[in-house]
Design a protein around this motif. Structure first.
Motif, mmCIF file in Angstrom:
data_model
loop_
_atom_site.group_PDB
_atom_site.id
_atom_site.type_symbol
_atom_site.label_atom_id
_atom_site.label_comp_id
_atom_site.label_asym_id
_atom_site.label_seq_id
_atom_site.Cartn_x
_atom_site.Cartn_y
_atom_site.Cartn_z
ATOM 1 N N ASP A 188 0.127 -0.121 15.215
ATOM 2 C CA ASP A 188 -1.275 -0.498 15.836
ATOM 3 C C ASP A 188 -1.938 -1.680 15.036
ATOM 4 O OD1 ASP A 188 -0.644 1.099 17.837
ATOM 5 O OD2 ASP A 188 -1.998 2.688 17.068
ATOM 6 N N GLU A 189 -1.911 -1.503 13.780
ATOM 7 C CA GLU A 189 -2.579 -2.360 12.714
ATOM 8 C C GLU A 189 -1.948 -3.838 12.399
ATOM 9 O OE1 GLU A 189 -5.736 -2.178 11.588
ATOM 10 O OE2 GLU A 189 -6.155 -0.450 12.511
ATOM 11 N N ARG A 190 -0.872 -3.961 13.058
ATOM 12 C CA ARG A 190 0.251 -5.015 13.001
ATOM 13 C C ARG A 190 0.323 -5.420 11.388
ATOM 14 N NH1 ARG A 190 0.750 -7.288 17.788
ATOM 15 N NH2 ARG A 190 -0.706 -6.790 19.408
ATOM 16 N N VAL A 191 0.926 -4.446 10.850
ATOM 17 C CA VAL A 191 1.552 -4.499 9.483
ATOM 18 C C VAL A 191 2.757 -5.349 9.526
ATOM 19 C CG1 VAL A 191 2.173 -3.348 7.050
ATOM 20 C CG2 VAL A 191 0.247 -2.484 8.449
ATOM 21 N N PRO A 192 2.893 -6.562 8.637
ATOM 22 C CA PRO A 192 4.048 -7.115 8.820
ATOM 23 C C PRO A 192 5.354 -6.654 8.361
ATOM 24 C CG PRO A 192 2.711 -8.125 7.152
ATOM 25 C CD PRO A 192 1.965 -7.126 8.056
ATOM 26 N N ILE A 193 5.179 -5.960 7.138
ATOM 27 C CA ILE A 193 6.563 -5.295 6.363
ATOM 28 C C ILE A 193 6.134 -3.962 6.048
ATOM 29 C CG2 ILE A 193 7.465 -5.858 4.023
ATOM 30 C CD1 ILE A 193 6.053 -8.784 4.285
ATOM 31 N N LEU A 252 -5.066 5.679 5.334
ATOM 32 C CA LEU A 252 -4.187 4.683 5.242
ATOM 33 C C LEU A 252 -4.628 3.470 6.352
ATOM 34 C CD1 LEU A 252 -1.222 3.064 4.748
ATOM 35 C CD2 LEU A 252 -0.335 4.459 6.869
ATOM 36 N N ARG A 253 -5.084 3.710 7.383
ATOM 37 C CA ARG A 253 -5.770 2.728 8.425
ATOM 38 C C ARG A 253 -6.881 1.986 7.563
ATOM 39 N NH1 ARG A 253 -5.535 2.564 13.728
ATOM 40 N NH2 ARG A 253 -4.919 4.596 14.115
ATOM 41 N N GLU A 254 -7.537 2.810 7.007
ATOM 42 C CA GLU A 254 -8.858 2.157 6.362
ATOM 43 C C GLU A 254 -8.405 1.188 5.120
ATOM 44 O OE1 GLU A 254 -12.265 3.330 2.830
ATOM 45 O OE2 GLU A 254 -11.219 4.865 4.204
ATOM 46 N N HIS A 255 -7.246 1.596 4.395
ATOM 47 C CA HIS A 255 -6.691 0.647 3.292
ATOM 48 C C HIS A 255 -6.148 -0.505 4.006
ATOM 49 C CE1 HIS A 255 -7.007 2.842 -0.584
ATOM 50 N NE2 HIS A 255 -7.501 3.588 -0.025
ATOM 51 N N ILE A 256 -5.317 -0.512 5.151
ATOM 52 C CA ILE A 256 -4.567 -1.607 5.809
ATOM 53 C C ILE A 256 -5.700 -2.575 6.311
ATOM 54 C CG2 ILE A 256 -3.322 -2.291 7.778
ATOM 55 C CD1 ILE A 256 -1.784 0.365 7.530
ATOM 56 N N GLN A 257 -6.875 -1.975 6.821
ATOM 57 C CA GLN A 257 -8.074 -2.672 7.325
ATOM 58 C C GLN A 257 -8.651 -3.633 6.337
ATOM 59 O OE1 GLN A 257 -10.163 -0.038 9.745
ATOM 60 N NE2 GLN A 257 -9.186 -0.508 11.768
ATOM 61 N N LYS A 258 -8.768 -2.999 5.033
ATOM 62 C CA LYS A 258 -9.531 -3.606 3.930
ATOM 63 C C LYS A 258 -8.448 -4.556 3.391
ATOM 64 C CE LYS A 258 -12.759 0.037 2.607
ATOM 65 N NZ LYS A 258 -13.276 1.025 1.669
ATOM 66 N N CYS A 259 -7.226 -4.334 3.479
ATOM 67 C CA CYS A 259 -6.193 -5.041 2.887
ATOM 68 C C CYS A 259 -6.511 -6.395 3.482
ATOM 69 C CB CYS A 259 -4.904 -4.783 2.899
ATOM 70 S SG CYS A 259 -3.716 -5.523 1.650
ATOM 71 N N LYS A 260 -6.441 -6.360 4.974
ATOM 72 C CA LYS A 260 -6.259 -7.453 5.782
ATOM 73 C C LYS A 260 -7.623 -8.158 5.477
ATOM 74 C CE LYS A 260 -5.412 -5.417 9.691
ATOM 75 N NZ LYS A 260 -4.947 -5.175 11.201
ATOM 76 N N ALA A 261 -8.911 -7.755 5.090
ATOM 77 C CA ALA A 261 -10.025 -8.293 5.046
ATOM 78 C C ALA A 261 -10.114 -9.251 3.569
ATOM 79 C CB ALA A 261 -11.188 -7.256 5.173
ATOM 80 N N THR A 262 -9.134 -8.552 2.821
ATOM 81 C CA THR A 262 -9.239 -9.332 1.221
ATOM 82 C C THR A 262 -8.047 -10.270 1.298
ATOM 83 O OG1 THR A 262 -8.504 -7.208 0.481
ATOM 84 C CG2 THR A 262 -10.808 -7.505 0.483
ATOM 85 N N THR A 263 -7.088 -10.147 2.024
ATOM 86 C CA THR A 263 -5.835 -11.218 1.954
ATOM 87 C C THR A 263 -5.606 -11.974 3.148
ATOM 88 O OG1 THR A 263 -3.942 -11.651 0.693
ATOM 89 C CG2 THR A 263 -3.910 -9.797 1.939
ATOM 90 N N ASP A 264 -5.206 -13.100 3.080
ATOM 91 C CA ASP A 264 -4.497 -13.669 4.231
ATOM 92 C C ASP A 264 -2.841 -13.973 4.006
ATOM 93 O OD1 ASP A 264 -4.702 -15.833 2.682
ATOM 94 O OD2 ASP A 264 -5.536 -17.202 3.894
ATOM 95 N N LYS A 265 -2.514 -13.229 3.039
ATOM 96 C CA LYS A 265 -1.210 -13.447 2.548
ATOM 97 C C LYS A 265 -0.361 -12.261 3.444
ATOM 98 C CE LYS A 265 -2.312 -16.887 0.042
ATOM 99 N NZ LYS A 265 -1.748 -18.560 0.364
ATOM 100 N N ILE A 277 0.912 -1.241 -0.160
ATOM 101 C CA ILE A 277 -0.019 -0.018 0.218
ATOM 102 C C ILE A 277 0.950 1.306 -0.140
ATOM 103 C CG2 ILE A 277 -1.634 1.451 1.361
ATOM 104 C CD1 ILE A 277 -2.719 -1.363 2.547
ATOM 105 N N GLY A 278 0.550 2.272 -0.705
ATOM 106 C CA GLY A 278 1.475 3.316 -0.888
ATOM 107 C C GLY A 278 0.939 4.369 0.059
#
Length: 316
Positions: free
Chosen positions: A87-92, A52-65, A42-43
């Protein structure tokens, strides 16, 4: 790729990273690439913190990768952005445009893998000193903001490979499996792909921008705004205004005044092909269709394998 350090580091199937591009790289593109076996980013550079928070949460909802966020370190609300990532536990996290020492250890203390984008061997060595997990070496062919050195990818990658022993990702002018194989031959272990993913169905760029990009010929992009921040863009009316000012000896402040705010949003996201800043890489002249991100990953993998097989059969 069992012995590939990039796939092992990020927990992905293929060493293909989708660059975190402003106005192109939202949750739809990032999740599509991750679901296809690459690493979607996500850029954050074009997003307000809560966006950004919204995009992270939507990304987590649409992939388990695994997926990540690209963060330009000059971002004005950097503290808030990084706290959201934690806070959103982004891995990378892929960082760019700044000193990697500033955030690397803090992010790693939270269990986050950190890669940093550089344009020279000198900065790659600073990344090693900062303790990053991987380095992206980006050549001058790339779209958007670029290094002042203007070093091409073919020149940059082998020199960075000699300078550091960290997992190395090549970027700039790579949009095919053949390009990926060439990068590997020079010492890369993965590729970061921007332009090809910017011109996919899932990219959040406007359709007008995408259609313009797939019509480009060689030489239709140029590195400009060197007194402010070197940026590769399409030659359009805005570029010609920049060129006219530069030819008159304009200062950096003069160019910033012309640039104003939201110029790249105007071009890439809103589709103003005349007055917008149309950032895209040189490799756009090879792309002629808008396809799904999953197809890009699949084709790159197939082309890479076919290229390596063909090269094995060649002897001199």
């Amino acid at each position: 790729m069992k012995n590939n350090r990039i796939t092992h580091l990020f927990g992905i199937n293929y060493p293909i990273i989708q660059a975190g591009m402003v106005w192109c790289s939202g949750w739809r593109l990032a999740s599509a690439v991750s679901n296809a076996g690459g690493l979607g980013l996500i850029g954050a550079g074009s997003m307000y913190p809560e966006t950004l928070r919204e995009h992270i949460q939507k990304c987590k909802a649409t992939t388990d990768k695994p997926f990540g966020v690209n963060v330009p370190l000059m971002y004005p609300q950097i503290e808030e952005i990084m706290q959201i990532i934690i806070d959103e536990r982004v891995p990378i996290v892929f960082t760019s445009a700044g000193n990697p020492k500033t955030w690397t250890s803090k992010l790693q203390a939270e269990g986050i893998i950190v890669a940093h984008v550089v344009s020279s061997s000198k900065f790659a060595m600073k990344c090693a000193e900062a303790g990053v997990n991987a380095v992206v070496a980006e050549g001058f062919e790339a779209g958007g903001h670029n290094g002042r050195e203007e070093t091409t990818t073919f020149t940059l990658i082998p020199q960075v490979r000699k300078a550091i022993d960290l997992p190395l990702i090549a970027a700039g002018g790579i949009a095919s499996g053949e390009g990926m194989a060439a990068a590997f031959a020079l010492g890369a272990e993965g590729v970061q792909v921007g332009t090809r993913f910017a011109l996919t169905l899932e990219s959040s760029a406007s359709d007008a921008f995408k259609q313009k990009c797939i019509s480009l010929a060689e030489g239709d992009t140029i590195l400009s705004l060197k007194k402010v921040s070197p940026t590769r863009m399409i030659k359009n009316d805005f570029y010609r205004q920049v060129q006219e000012l530069e030819d008159q000896g304009a200062s950096a402040d003069d160019l910033r005044l012309l640039l104003g705010r939201g110029r790249s949003k105007r071009g890439i996201f809103e589709g103003d092909l005349s007055e917008g800043e149309l950032e895209i890489g040189q490799i756009a002249s090879m792309i002629r269709e808008i396809i799904p991100a999953e197809t890009v990953v699949k084709e790159m993998v197939e082309e890479f394998n076919e290229t390596v097989k063909r090269l094995i059969e060649i002897s001199i």
